[in-house]
Design a protein around this motif. Structure first.
Motif, PDB file in Angstrom:
ATOM      1  N   VAL A  79      30.754  35.188  76.095  1.00 17.31           N
ATOM      2  CA  VAL A  79      29.542  35.310  75.282  1.00 17.31           C
ATOM      3  C   VAL A  79      29.828  36.291  74.155  1.00 17.31           C
ATOM      4  CG1 VAL A  79      27.966  34.744  77.163  1.00 17.31           C
ATOM      5  CG2 VAL A  79      28.575  37.143  76.758  1.00 17.31           C
ATOM      6  N   GLN A  80      29.069  36.186  73.083  1.00 15.18           N
ATOM      7  CA  GLN A  80      29.250  37.077  71.947  1.00 15.18           C
ATOM      8  C   GLN A  80      28.552  38.414  72.197  1.00 15.18           C
ATOM      9  OE1 GLN A  80      28.422  35.609  68.040  1.00 15.18           O
ATOM     10  NE2 GLN A  80      29.748  33.826  68.243  1.00 15.18           N
ATOM     11  N   LEU A  81      29.157  39.465  71.667  1.00  8.55           N
ATOM     12  CA  LEU A  81      28.550  40.795  71.646  1.00  8.55           C
ATOM     13  C   LEU A  81      28.552  41.278  70.208  1.00  8.55           C
ATOM     14  CD1 LEU A  81      27.507  43.468  72.860  1.00  8.55           C
ATOM     15  CD2 LEU A  81      29.911  44.114  73.250  1.00  8.55           C
ATOM     16  N   THR A  82      27.372  41.585  69.709  1.00  4.06           N
ATOM     17  CA  THR A  82      27.271  42.136  68.354  1.00  4.06           C
ATOM     18  C   THR A  82      26.392  43.375  68.401  1.00  4.06           C
ATOM     19  OG1 THR A  82      26.756  41.636  66.032  1.00  4.06           O
ATOM     20  CG2 THR A  82      25.282  40.722  67.688  1.00  4.06           C
ATOM     21  N   ILE A  83      26.691  44.340  67.530  1.00  5.04           N
ATOM     22  CA  ILE A  83      25.982  45.608  67.503  1.00  5.04           C
ATOM     23  C   ILE A  83      24.988  45.604  66.338  1.00  5.04           C
ATOM     24  CG2 ILE A  83      26.232  48.121  67.557  1.00  5.04           C
ATOM     25  CD1 ILE A  83      27.620  46.515  69.849  1.00  5.04           C
ATOM     26  N   GLY A  84      23.819  46.188  66.570  1.00  5.12           N
ATOM     27  CA  GLY A  84      22.717  46.091  65.611  1.00  5.12           C
ATOM     28  C   GLY A  84      22.842  47.002  64.406  1.00  5.12           C
ATOM     29  N   TYR A  85      23.981  46.982  63.747  1.00  2.00           N
ATOM     30  CA  TYR A  85      24.132  47.712  62.490  1.00  2.00           C
ATOM     31  C   TYR A  85      23.550  46.854  61.374  1.00  2.00           C
ATOM     32  CZ  TYR A  85      27.188  51.282  64.532  1.00  2.00           C
ATOM     33  OH  TYR A  85      27.694  52.317  65.271  1.00  2.00           O
ATOM     34  N   ARG A  86      22.243  46.955  61.200  1.00  2.00           N
ATOM     35  CA  ARG A  86      21.535  46.098  60.246  1.00  2.00           C
ATOM     36  C   ARG A  86      22.073  46.248  58.826  1.00  2.00           C
ATOM     37  NH1 ARG A  86      18.138  49.880  58.006  1.00  2.00           N
ATOM     38  NH2 ARG A  86      17.935  51.759  59.296  1.00  2.00           N
ATOM     39  N   MET A  87      22.602  47.458  58.488  1.00  2.00           N
ATOM     40  CA  MET A  87      23.050  47.676  57.117  1.00  2.00           C
ATOM     41  C   MET A  87      24.197  46.743  56.734  1.00  2.00           C
ATOM     42  SD  MET A  87      20.825  49.749  56.337  1.00  2.00           S
ATOM     43  CE  MET A  87      21.325  49.433  54.655  1.00  2.00           C
ATOM     44  N   GLN A  88      25.010  46.337  57.676  1.00  2.00           N
ATOM     45  CA  GLN A  88      26.138  45.471  57.332  1.00  2.00           C
ATOM     46  C   GLN A  88      25.687  44.053  56.975  1.00  2.00           C
ATOM     47  OE1 GLN A  88      29.892  45.672  59.273  1.00  2.00           O
ATOM     48  NE2 GLN A  88      29.436  47.632  60.269  1.00  2.00           N
ATOM     49  N   HIS A  89      24.397  43.781  57.094  1.00  2.00           N
ATOM     50  CA  HIS A  89      23.843  42.495  56.678  1.00  2.00           C
ATOM     51  C   HIS A  89      23.106  42.616  55.341  1.00  2.00           C
ATOM     52  CE1 HIS A  89      24.594  40.698  60.694  1.00  2.00           C
ATOM     53  NE2 HIS A  89      24.402  41.937  61.092  1.00  2.00           N
ATOM     54  N   GLU A  90      23.020  43.820  54.809  1.00  2.00           N
ATOM     55  CA  GLU A  90      22.278  44.082  53.570  1.00  2.00           C
ATOM     56  C   GLU A  90      23.203  43.860  52.373  1.00  2.00           C
ATOM     57  OE1 GLU A  90      20.940  46.113  50.176  1.00  2.00           O
ATOM     58  OE2 GLU A  90      22.577  46.980  51.378  1.00  2.00           O
ATOM     59  N   PRO A  91      22.761  43.138  51.331  1.00  2.00           N
ATOM     60  CA  PRO A  91      23.658  42.734  50.238  1.00  2.00           C
ATOM     61  C   PRO A  91      24.351  43.876  49.503  1.00  2.00           C
ATOM     62  CG  PRO A  91      21.681  41.394  50.211  1.00  2.00           C
ATOM     63  CD  PRO A  91      21.438  42.462  51.230  1.00  2.00           C
TER      64      PRO A  91
END
Length: 373
Positions: A158-170
């Protein structure tokens, strides 16, 4: 430790390749081909303020995922959540019977939003149940816990991803690209400061003042600084010196209110960072041979903006809260749907935990230089 990039192969590419290899075989036959026609069913684990005020509303804005279930240790919250989001009884779990989620095909992934000391056991429960895991930062109490979480998800495919929301910000992603492009020449120095004076009377969540729960500024906001100077340089630090500068021991008797730390990177690059529960801090700056660029705020829920020495302006991109959280979860859902590596794999969180482990050791020894494994 990570060495400087060679032959165009960046540290981030290596992490994503590792995460993709770990996730190989996760998606059932025919699953990926459904693409956008299928939405990932998400269960929120922990119904505190971040879930209530940001993640649940953000899930209503997503295109590729949906709020399918809840897991809580507070039974009194259940009626309100069920009434507001039409969650069926069969998709409601307590922490004690969380393992039963294995029998629920309506839930594909869980988002763990609980105090830090619960991240590892809840990740292991979810992974063993065959569910993908999205885990809030910091991912664990230390690097050893983080490594166990990565292994459990890899073993269960299964995938594990960490909630670093900033890395999704343009704008943040533009800064990440500039670490590779080097538009102003060699990076010389970085600075990242993250803090909030809203805790002037102590945090509303009492666990944030308790070391056994993972309380303190370094766990809560210092990880923003660590992650930022890593993605803004494209490198991992090799050593750290840290100082606990807590001023209000009456409010924070056992955890750090303020931590200052100095990171050393390959190539004689340094990063100066401060995190605090007693000061408003929100800046990321990169100084180079022929110029600089800065983002402030760099880790806000909205309005993240910046500028560069050549006149470039980085205008806010995503709109009002909780658009950032919606973007984050949509991207993580697409990684599952398409069987591709998530933007922020568990290995990225482990790298941060290694820095935090060394920071705490250094601070306990009055700023002694500690090498980071």
């Amino acid at each position: 430790m990570t060495t400087p990039r060679t032959n165009g192969w960046t540290r981030r590419q290596a992490l994503q390749s590792l995460a993709l290899a770990s996730a190989a075989g996760v998606v059932p036959k025919g699953f990926a081909e459904q693409g956008a026609q299928r939405r990932i069913g998400v269960a929120l684990v922990g119904l505190g303020g971040y879930s209530r005020d940001l993640l649940a509303p953000a899930l209503q804005l997503t295109r590729h995922c949906r709020l399918a279930g809840i897991v809580t240790g507070s039974p009194g919250k259940i009626p309100e959540w069920q009434g507001k989001y039409d969650i069926p009884d069969g998709n409601v779990y307590s922490y004690d019977d969380f393992h039963r989620i294995a029998d629920n095909p309506d839930i594909d992934a869980v988002y763990i939003v609980t105090p830090n000391h619960l991240h590892k056991p809840q990740t292991l429960t979810a992974a063993n149940a065959g569910k993908h895991v999205w885990c809030e930062k910091p991912m664990a109490m230390d690097a050893a816990e983080g490594e166990a979480m990565v292994k459990a998800c890899r073993d269960n495919r299964v995938q594990l991803t960490i909630g670093y929301r900033m890395q999704h910000e343009p704008n943040t992603r533009r800064f990440m690209a500039m670490a590779e492009e080097r538009p102003f020449g060699r990076i010389i120095k970085l600075r990242a400061d993250a803090g909030w004076f809203g805790f002037r009377d102590g945090p509303s969540d009492a666990w944030r003042t308790k070391p056994e729960f993972g309380g303190g500024a370094m766990y809560d906001m210092g990880v923003y600084c660590v992650n930022a100077v890593r993605y803004a340089s494209g490198l991992d630090p090799v050593a750290i010196r840290a100082w606990d500068e807590t001023a209000r021991r009456d409010i924070f008797p056992d955890v750090d209110e303020t931590m200052r730390f100095l990171l050393e990177f390959p190539g004689d690059i340094v990063a100066e960072c401060t995190t605090s529960f007693g000061r408003n801090l929100n800046t990321l700056q990169v100084d180079c041979e022929r110029g600089w660029y800065v983002m402030s705020p760099f880790q806000g829920y909205e309005g993240n903006a910046g500028r560069a020495s050549d006149g470039t302006v980085f205008e806010p991109q995503l709109g009002k809260t909780p658009r950032m959280q919606a973007e984050q979860m949509d991207q993580d859902a697409l990684a599952i749907l398409n069987n591709t590596a998530p933007r922020v794999p568990g290995e990225d969180g482990v790298a941060d935990m290694r820095v935090l482990d060394a920071a705490f050791e250094s601070a306990r020894n009055n700023g002694t230089r500690i090498e980071i494994p």
